[in-house]
Motif scaffolding. Structure first.
Motif, PDB file in Angstrom:
ATOM      1  N   LYS A  99       0.845  -1.198   0.000  1.00  9.79           N
ATOM      2  CA  LYS A  99       0.000   0.000   0.000  1.00  9.79           C
ATOM      3  C   LYS A  99       0.881   1.249   0.000  1.00  9.79           C
ATOM      4  O   LYS A  99       1.956   1.266   0.592  1.00  9.79           O
ATOM      5  CB  LYS A  99      -0.899   0.018   1.237  1.00  9.79           C
ATOM      6  CG  LYS A  99      -1.897  -1.109   1.271  1.00  9.79           C
ATOM      7  CD  LYS A  99      -2.747  -1.041   2.505  1.00  9.79           C
ATOM      8  CE  LYS A  99      -3.723  -2.207   2.535  1.00  9.79           C
ATOM      9  NZ  LYS A  99      -4.527  -2.205   3.748  1.00  9.79           N
ATOM     10  N   THR A 100       0.396   2.299  -0.665  1.00  6.22           N
ATOM     11  CA  THR A 100       1.079   3.583  -0.642  1.00  6.22           C
ATOM     12  C   THR A 100       0.954   4.165   0.758  1.00  6.22           C
ATOM     13  O   THR A 100      -0.124   4.136   1.363  1.00  6.22           O
ATOM     14  CB  THR A 100       0.454   4.537  -1.675  1.00  6.22           C
ATOM     15  OG1 THR A 100       0.526   3.916  -2.959  1.00  6.22           O
ATOM     16  CG2 THR A 100       1.173   5.864  -1.712  1.00  6.22           C
ATOM     17  N   LEU A 101       2.052   4.680   1.284  1.00  2.30           N
ATOM     18  CA  LEU A 101       2.031   5.243   2.631  1.00  2.30           C
ATOM     19  C   LEU A 101       1.280   6.567   2.623  1.00  2.30           C
ATOM     20  O   LEU A 101       1.501   7.428   1.773  1.00  2.30           O
ATOM     21  CB  LEU A 101       3.455   5.441   3.142  1.00  2.30           C
ATOM     22  CG  LEU A 101       4.300   4.168   3.249  1.00  2.30           C
ATOM     23  CD1 LEU A 101       5.687   4.505   3.778  1.00  2.30           C
ATOM     24  CD2 LEU A 101       3.632   3.127   4.128  1.00  2.30           C
ATOM     25  N   LYS A 102       0.378   6.724   3.582  1.00  7.33           N
ATOM     26  CA  LYS A 102      -0.451   7.930   3.696  1.00  7.33           C
ATOM     27  C   LYS A 102       0.272   8.981   4.533  1.00  7.33           C
ATOM     28  O   LYS A 102       1.062   8.654   5.416  1.00  7.33           O
ATOM     29  CB  LYS A 102      -1.800   7.598   4.354  1.00  7.33           C
ATOM     30  CG  LYS A 102      -2.556   6.478   3.673  1.00  7.33           C
ATOM     31  CD  LYS A 102      -3.009   6.867   2.305  1.00  7.33           C
ATOM     32  CE  LYS A 102      -3.846   5.739   1.708  1.00  7.33           C
ATOM     33  NZ  LYS A 102      -3.709   5.584   0.302  1.00  7.33           N
ATOM     34  N   THR A 103      -0.036  10.229   4.274  1.00  6.40           N
ATOM     35  CA  THR A 103       0.606  11.321   5.014  1.00  6.40           C
ATOM     36  C   THR A 103      -0.426  12.239   5.652  1.00  6.40           C
ATOM     37  O   THR A 103      -0.328  13.457   5.588  1.00  6.40           O
ATOM     38  CB  THR A 103       1.523  12.136   4.074  1.00  6.40           C
ATOM     39  OG1 THR A 103       0.745  12.607   2.974  1.00  6.40           O
ATOM     40  CG2 THR A 103       2.684  11.310   3.569  1.00  6.40           C
ATOM     41  N   TYR A 104      -1.417  11.649   6.290  1.00  7.24           N
ATOM     42  CA  TYR A 104      -2.411  12.445   7.008  1.00  7.24           C
ATOM     43  C   TYR A 104      -1.746  13.164   8.180  1.00  7.24           C
ATOM     44  O   TYR A 104      -0.776  12.675   8.758  1.00  7.24           O
ATOM     45  CB  TYR A 104      -3.534  11.556   7.552  1.00  7.24           C
ATOM     46  CG  TYR A 104      -4.284  10.787   6.493  1.00  7.24           C
ATOM     47  CD1 TYR A 104      -4.873  11.430   5.414  1.00  7.24           C
ATOM     48  CD2 TYR A 104      -4.410   9.406   6.581  1.00  7.24           C
ATOM     49  CE1 TYR A 104      -5.567  10.724   4.450  1.00  7.24           C
ATOM     50  CE2 TYR A 104      -5.107   8.687   5.620  1.00  7.24           C
ATOM     51  CZ  TYR A 104      -5.684   9.359   4.562  1.00  7.24           C
ATOM     52  OH  TYR A 104      -6.358   8.663   3.606  1.00  7.24           O
TER      53      TYR A 104
END
Length: 138
Positions: free
Chosen positions: A92-97
């Motif tokens: 999965k693409t890492l999220k940057t919330y």
């Protein structure tokens, strides 16, 4: 362990890292990488019998190529290929919330694996390099 793996996802650095990890854990003698436009070279290479065990890593082929003999290992890096003969891995693409920055968590985890405490600088590393994991890792 299967001798055919497909690693699906968008995060190229993590896909390549997992491909190398699978190859090394399989106790392979030789790792050979091919890009999308080198599939013909791969097809010629698997026809040659080798005394050593080989891992073939193919990046983004359009379809599943010929699977090598049982002693060799085939790892395909793809956006979304499937085959019932393969062990499928999804990256999965890492999220940057703001409240859940997975890139910073990845920086901390990578630091721990190298016995480094990056807790004080992880945020600054992320601000300087964004989500470019290859650059962060180097």
């Amino acid at each position: 362990m299967s001798n055919f793996h497909i690693i699906n996802g968008e995060e190229e650095f993590l896909q390549n890292s997992l491909a190398l990890q699978i190859a090394k854990e399989s106790l392979i003698d030789q790792i050979i990488k091919y890009s999308q436009n080198e599939i013909d070279l791969y097809e010629k290479e698997i026809e040659l019998n080798s005394l050593s065990t080989r891992a073939f890593i193919l990046s983004y082929p359009k379809q599943v190529p010929t699977i090598p003999s049982s002693s060799d290992l085939l790892i395909i890096i793809s956006k979304k290929l499937t085959d019932e003969r393969a062990t499928i891995h999804s990256i999965k693409t890492l999220k940057t919330y703001d409240y859940n920055n997975e890139v910073i968590k990845w920086i901390l985890k990578t630091g721990e694996e190298a016995n480094l405490d990056l807790s004080r600088v992880a945020g600054a590393i992320f601000l300087n390099h964004g989500n470019n994991l290859r650059k962060i890792n180097s």
